[in-house]
Scaffold this active site. Structure first.
Site, mmCIF file in Angstrom:
data_model
loop_
_atom_site.group_PDB
_atom_site.id
_atom_site.type_symbol
_atom_site.label_atom_id
_atom_site.label_comp_id
_atom_site.label_asym_id
_atom_site.label_seq_id
_atom_site.Cartn_x
_atom_site.Cartn_y
_atom_site.Cartn_z
ATOM 1 N N PRO A 10 4.146 -3.102 -10.353
ATOM 2 C CA PRO A 10 5.268 -2.205 -10.625
ATOM 3 C C PRO A 10 5.105 -0.801 -10.043
ATOM 4 C CG PRO A 10 3.996 -2.615 -12.616
ATOM 5 C CD PRO A 10 3.509 -3.595 -11.582
ATOM 6 N N ASN A 11 6.203 -0.341 -9.495
ATOM 7 C CA ASN A 11 6.370 1.015 -8.953
ATOM 8 C C ASN A 11 5.715 1.229 -7.592
ATOM 9 O OD1 ASN A 11 7.924 2.183 -11.162
ATOM 10 N ND2 ASN A 11 6.062 1.939 -12.354
ATOM 11 N N ARG A 18 6.891 9.529 -3.384
ATOM 12 C CA ARG A 18 6.470 10.533 -4.363
ATOM 13 C C ARG A 18 4.966 10.407 -4.580
ATOM 14 N NH1 ARG A 18 9.783 8.776 -9.029
ATOM 15 N NH2 ARG A 18 11.048 7.592 -7.600
ATOM 16 N N TYR A 23 -1.481 8.815 -4.326
ATOM 17 C CA TYR A 23 -1.433 7.461 -3.778
ATOM 18 C C TYR A 23 -1.306 7.406 -2.255
ATOM 19 C CZ TYR A 23 -0.536 6.332 -8.689
ATOM 20 O OH TYR A 23 -0.632 6.211 -10.043
ATOM 21 N N ASN A 72 -2.877 -5.551 -6.253
ATOM 22 C CA ASN A 72 -2.851 -4.281 -6.967
ATOM 23 C C ASN A 72 -1.868 -4.486 -8.119
ATOM 24 O OD1 ASN A 72 -2.534 -1.770 -8.043
ATOM 25 N ND2 ASN A 72 -2.436 -0.704 -6.069
ATOM 26 N N ALA A 75 0.141 -0.732 -13.138
ATOM 27 C CA ALA A 75 -0.035 -0.491 -14.580
ATOM 28 C C ALA A 75 -0.296 -1.779 -15.353
ATOM 29 C CB ALA A 75 1.200 0.218 -15.142
ATOM 30 N N GLU A 96 -9.061 -7.317 -6.948
ATOM 31 C CA GLU A 96 -8.150 -6.288 -7.455
ATOM 32 C C GLU A 96 -8.408 -4.969 -6.727
ATOM 33 O OE1 GLU A 96 -7.489 -6.186 -11.661
ATOM 34 O OE2 GLU A 96 -7.663 -4.001 -11.753
ATOM 35 N N HIS A 98 -7.127 -0.818 -6.538
ATOM 36 C CA HIS A 98 -6.334 0.336 -6.969
ATOM 37 C C HIS A 98 -6.506 1.427 -5.928
ATOM 38 C CE1 HIS A 98 -5.390 -1.257 -10.937
ATOM 39 N NE2 HIS A 98 -6.635 -1.700 -10.976
ATOM 40 N N ARG A 105 -9.257 9.098 -14.027
ATOM 41 C CA ARG A 105 -7.929 9.452 -14.546
ATOM 42 C C ARG A 105 -7.892 9.327 -16.082
ATOM 43 N NH1 ARG A 105 -3.430 6.710 -10.952
ATOM 44 N NH2 ARG A 105 -2.223 8.304 -12.050
HETATM 45 O O1 CA2 Z 1 -4.170 3.526 -8.168
HETATM 46 C C1 CA2 Z 1 -3.477 2.511 -8.195
HETATM 47 O O2 CA2 Z 1 -3.280 1.791 -7.203
HETATM 48 C C2 CA2 Z 1 -2.736 2.141 -9.484
HETATM 49 O O3 CA2 Z 1 -2.744 0.706 -9.593
HETATM 50 C C3 CA2 Z 1 -1.320 2.663 -9.345
HETATM 51 C C4 CA2 Z 1 -0.484 2.466 -10.622
HETATM 52 C C5 CA2 Z 1 -1.220 3.001 -11.839
HETATM 53 O O4 CA2 Z 1 -0.490 2.687 -13.015
HETATM 54 C C6 CA2 Z 1 -2.624 2.430 -11.958
HETATM 55 O O5 CA2 Z 1 -3.254 3.034 -13.074
HETATM 56 C C7 CA2 Z 1 -3.430 2.713 -10.720
HETATM 57 C C8 CA2 Z 1 0.847 3.202 -10.497
HETATM 58 C C9 CA2 Z 1 1.648 2.858 -9.282
HETATM 59 C C10 CA2 Z 1 2.805 3.819 -9.201
HETATM 60 O O6 CA2 Z 1 3.085 4.052 -7.852
HETATM 61 C C11 CA2 Z 1 3.862 5.130 -7.534
HETATM 62 C C12 CA2 Z 1 4.003 5.407 -6.215
HETATM 63 C C13 CA2 Z 1 4.752 6.490 -5.824
HETATM 64 C C14 CA2 Z 1 5.388 7.284 -6.771
HETATM 65 C C15 CA2 Z 1 5.244 6.995 -8.102
HETATM 66 C C16 CA2 Z 1 4.483 5.904 -8.488
#
Ligand code: CA2
Length: 141
Positions: A10-11, A18, A23, A72, A75, A96, A98, A105
């Site tokens: 997700p996301n 953003r 990221y 990946n 969340a 996996e 990240h 974090r």
């Molecule tokens: O660091 C990672 O790859 C995560 O899997 C990213 C997740 C986060 O919940 C994990 O704790 C770590 C969040 C992905 C959200 O991606 C976005 C990308 C651009 C703007 C907002 C969110």
């Protein structure tokens, strides 16, 4: 042609739009193209979803069709027993990834429910983490 499946949760469809400090500045599409360019002799089917059940379906499908899976779970890695069970149920190795270092974090990100069912976890190396995971599955498994 050996196939490594790429699954993103997700996301991650928002990558590049953003939070570049956390990221990176590249889109998910660019990251996938970078993997394809780095490993031109291999095939990388890709699936991204914001929906947990769709990710379970993708793991089951790719588990039957590919040599390995790089995921990946975003969340859902911190929350999903369903994803962990799906990973544990497939016969192929799953790694996996990240982008960020989840241990640097918030506390709620320090636990990966899914990670324990994976062959390994790579966290904090940005886009390179996907390349490390793919390289391991292709050349060390
Ligand atoms: O660091 C990672 O790859 C995560 O899997 C990213 C997740 C986060 O919940 C994990 O704790 C770590 C969040 C992905 C959200 O991606 C976005 C990308 C651009 C703007 C907002 C969110």
């Amino acid at each position: 042609m050996p196939t490594i499946a790429l699954v993103n949760g997700p996301n991650l469809n928002l990558l590049g739009q953003r939070e570049p400090g956390m990221y990176g500045a590249r889109t998910l599409q660019q990251i996938i193209e970078g993997i394809q360019q780095a490993f031109p002799d291999h095939h990388f089917p890709h699936f991204q979803s914001n929906h947990e059940g769709e990710l379970v379906d993708a793991i089951q499908r790719f588990g039957a069709e590919s040599k390995g899976i790089v995921i990946n779970p975003a969340a859902y890695g911190h929350t999903s027993v369903a994803l962990r069970d799906a990973i544990a149920a497939v016969r192929v190795p799953v790694i996996e990834v990240h982008l960020s270092n989840i241990y640097a974090r918030e506390g709620f990100r320090h636990t990966s429910i899914t990670g324990g069912a994976c062959a390994g976890v790579i966290s904090g190396f940005g886009e390179e983490g996907y390349h490390m995971a793919v390289g391991h599955l292709l050349f060390h498994h």
